[in-house]
Design a protein around this motif. Structure first.
Motif, PDB file in Angstrom:
ATOM      1  N   THR A  57      43.245  28.232  32.664  1.00 44.25           N
ATOM      2  CA  THR A  57      42.654  28.574  31.324  1.00 44.25           C
ATOM      3  C   THR A  57      41.478  29.130  32.695  1.00 44.25           C
ATOM      4  OG1 THR A  57      42.633  27.709  29.729  1.00 44.25           O
ATOM      5  CG2 THR A  57      40.553  28.718  30.159  1.00 44.25           C
ATOM      6  N   PRO A  58      40.913  30.666  33.206  1.00 43.77           N
ATOM      7  CA  PRO A  58      40.392  30.776  34.123  1.00 43.77           C
ATOM      8  C   PRO A  58      39.329  30.805  33.520  1.00 43.77           C
ATOM      9  CG  PRO A  58      41.841  32.854  33.254  1.00 43.77           C
ATOM     10  CD  PRO A  58      41.526  31.637  32.106  1.00 43.77           C
TER      11      PRO A  58
ATOM     12  N   GLN B  75      34.834  31.627  32.441  1.00 47.54           N
ATOM     13  CA  GLN B  75      33.942  32.177  32.627  1.00 47.54           C
ATOM     14  C   GLN B  75      33.197  31.962  33.734  1.00 47.54           C
ATOM     15  OE1 GLN B  75      31.993  33.760  29.668  1.00 47.54           O
ATOM     16  NE2 GLN B  75      33.251  34.661  28.270  1.00 47.54           N
TER      17      GLN B  75
ATOM     18  N   ARG C 172      36.247  25.441  36.280  1.00 47.51           N
ATOM     19  CA  ARG C 172      37.542  25.904  36.449  1.00 47.51           C
ATOM     20  C   ARG C 172      38.368  25.073  37.484  1.00 47.51           C
ATOM     21  NH1 ARG C 172      36.339  32.224  38.320  1.00 47.51           N
ATOM     22  NH2 ARG C 172      36.668  32.294  36.098  1.00 47.51           N
TER      23      ARG C 172
ATOM     24  N   THR D 212      48.958  32.892  38.581  1.00 44.94           N
ATOM     25  CA  THR D 212      47.640  33.097  37.812  1.00 44.94           C
ATOM     26  C   THR D 212      47.086  34.605  37.649  1.00 44.94           C
ATOM     27  OG1 THR D 212      45.465  33.236  37.065  1.00 44.94           O
ATOM     28  CG2 THR D 212      45.553  33.309  39.682  1.00 44.94           C
ATOM     29  N   ASP D 213      47.716  34.879  36.597  1.00 41.42           N
ATOM     30  CA  ASP D 213      47.525  36.321  37.116  1.00 41.42           C
ATOM     31  C   ASP D 213      46.497  36.509  36.949  1.00 41.42           C
ATOM     32  OD1 ASP D 213      46.810  35.461  34.077  1.00 41.42           O
ATOM     33  OD2 ASP D 213      46.905  37.827  33.056  1.00 41.42           O
ATOM     34  N   ASP D 214      45.229  35.992  36.258  1.00 42.59           N
ATOM     35  CA  ASP D 214      43.380  37.022  36.484  1.00 42.59           C
ATOM     36  C   ASP D 214      42.943  37.057  38.176  1.00 42.59           C
ATOM     37  OD1 ASP D 214      40.424  36.335  36.498  1.00 42.59           O
ATOM     38  OD2 ASP D 214      41.109  36.346  34.199  1.00 42.59           O
TER      39      ASP D 214
ATOM     40  N   ASP E 115      40.753  37.808  39.263  1.00 41.92           N
ATOM     41  CA  ASP E 115      38.410  37.400  39.532  1.00 41.92           C
ATOM     42  C   ASP E 115      38.746  35.542  39.554  1.00 41.92           C
ATOM     43  OD1 ASP E 115      35.530  37.193  39.385  1.00 41.92           O
ATOM     44  OD2 ASP E 115      36.079  35.558  37.947  1.00 41.92           O
ATOM     45  N   PHE E 116      39.386  34.972  38.838  1.00 41.93           N
ATOM     46  CA  PHE E 116      39.933  33.654  38.847  1.00 41.93           C
ATOM     47  C   PHE E 116      40.523  33.367  40.399  1.00 41.93           C
ATOM     48  CE2 PHE E 116      42.711  29.962  37.362  1.00 41.93           C
ATOM     49  CZ  PHE E 116      41.205  28.676  38.120  1.00 41.93           C
TER      50      PHE E 116
ATOM     51  N   LYS F   5      51.631  42.698  34.919  1.00 47.17           N
ATOM     52  CA  LYS F   5      50.317  42.376  35.250  1.00 47.17           C
ATOM     53  C   LYS F   5      50.728  41.869  36.279  1.00 47.17           C
ATOM     54  CE  LYS F   5      47.361  41.452  31.183  1.00 47.17           C
ATOM     55  NZ  LYS F   5      46.988  40.373  30.203  1.00 47.17           N
TER      56      LYS F   5
END
Length: 224
Positions: free
Chosen positions: A129-130, A132, A140, A164-166, A168-169, A213
């Motif tokens: 889970t990225p 915020q 994180r 991860t696909d995120d 920013d993370f 993605k």
């Protein structure tokens, strides 16, 4: 919003608990819990001294099950703190002949209570889970708080494999690894295009690929 418990959740867990490592989770305060060690004897559980790999945030267990199937020489432990989720992993693996697979229901910050230092040979972080960055960066799984835990648990030169696909993370994780002193390798911003035979496509990964993605990956290790 609190997640609604699955129907007959606890009876389903009890029915399929052969692969669930029983641990005392009564102490919710992390500081107190980790100060009072109740180390698990993994050599007794697995009946061997093979390397132990952790799948942190294993979800429904797809990666853990597939990896254990491909690598009987590795002991795999899927870590998942949400009972509503880990029940699926237990049920999916119940009828499989995988003596090298176990699951634990706990959070990553409690791991030092159950694992001795220098006992883990690899950690997988698959689509964690990225969170915020501004509000929950400390939660994180690649934050300095968790890297400090991994550093103590991992054997020398052991690796952390992250997908991860995120973006920013991912960028946050790369900086976090570097700042801690990790060496990075096998970095990719489009893992799917590499078509690596050893890559195990998880449920989330399949969904993100279908949504076009890009999948990011990195391997991090401490060169000591």
């Amino acid at each position: 919003m609190r997640m609604r418990l699955k129907t007959n959740l606890y009876s389903r867990i009890d029915k399929n608990d052969a692969r669930l490592i029983k641990i005392d989770t009564s102490e919710r305060n992390v500081t107190i819990a980790t100060a009072n060690k109740t180390y698990v004897s993994f050599s007794e559980i697995f009946g061997n001294e093979n390397p132990i790999y952790l799948d942190l945030g294993c979800g429904k267990g797809q990666f853990s099950i597939e990896f254990a199937t491909r690598h009987p020489e590795i002991n795999v432990i899927g870590i998942e703190m949400i009972s509503n989720v880990i029940v699926s992993a237990l049920e999916s693996s119940a009828d499989l002949d995988l003596p090298n697979l176990r699951f634990m229901s706990t959070g990553a910050d409690y791991l030092p209570k159950y694992f001795k230092d220098k006992t883990i040979s690899r950690i997988y972080l698959n689509f964690s889970t990225p969170k915020q960055k501004n509000s929950y960066a400390n939660s994180r799984l690649t934050s300095p708080r968790f890297l400090t835990i991994y550093d103590k648990l991992l054997v020398d030169k052991a690796e952390i494999h992250q997908k991860t696909d995120d973006m920013d993370f991912f960028e946050y994780s790369l900086e976090s690894y570097k700042d801690y002193g990790f060496t990075l390798k096998d970095l990719s911003n489009d893992l799917t295009s590499l078509n690596l035979p050893e890559n195990i496509v998880t449920e989330y990964e399949a969904r993100f690929v279908a949504e076009n993605k890009p999948i990011n990956k990195v391997v991090a290790f401490l060169d000591k």
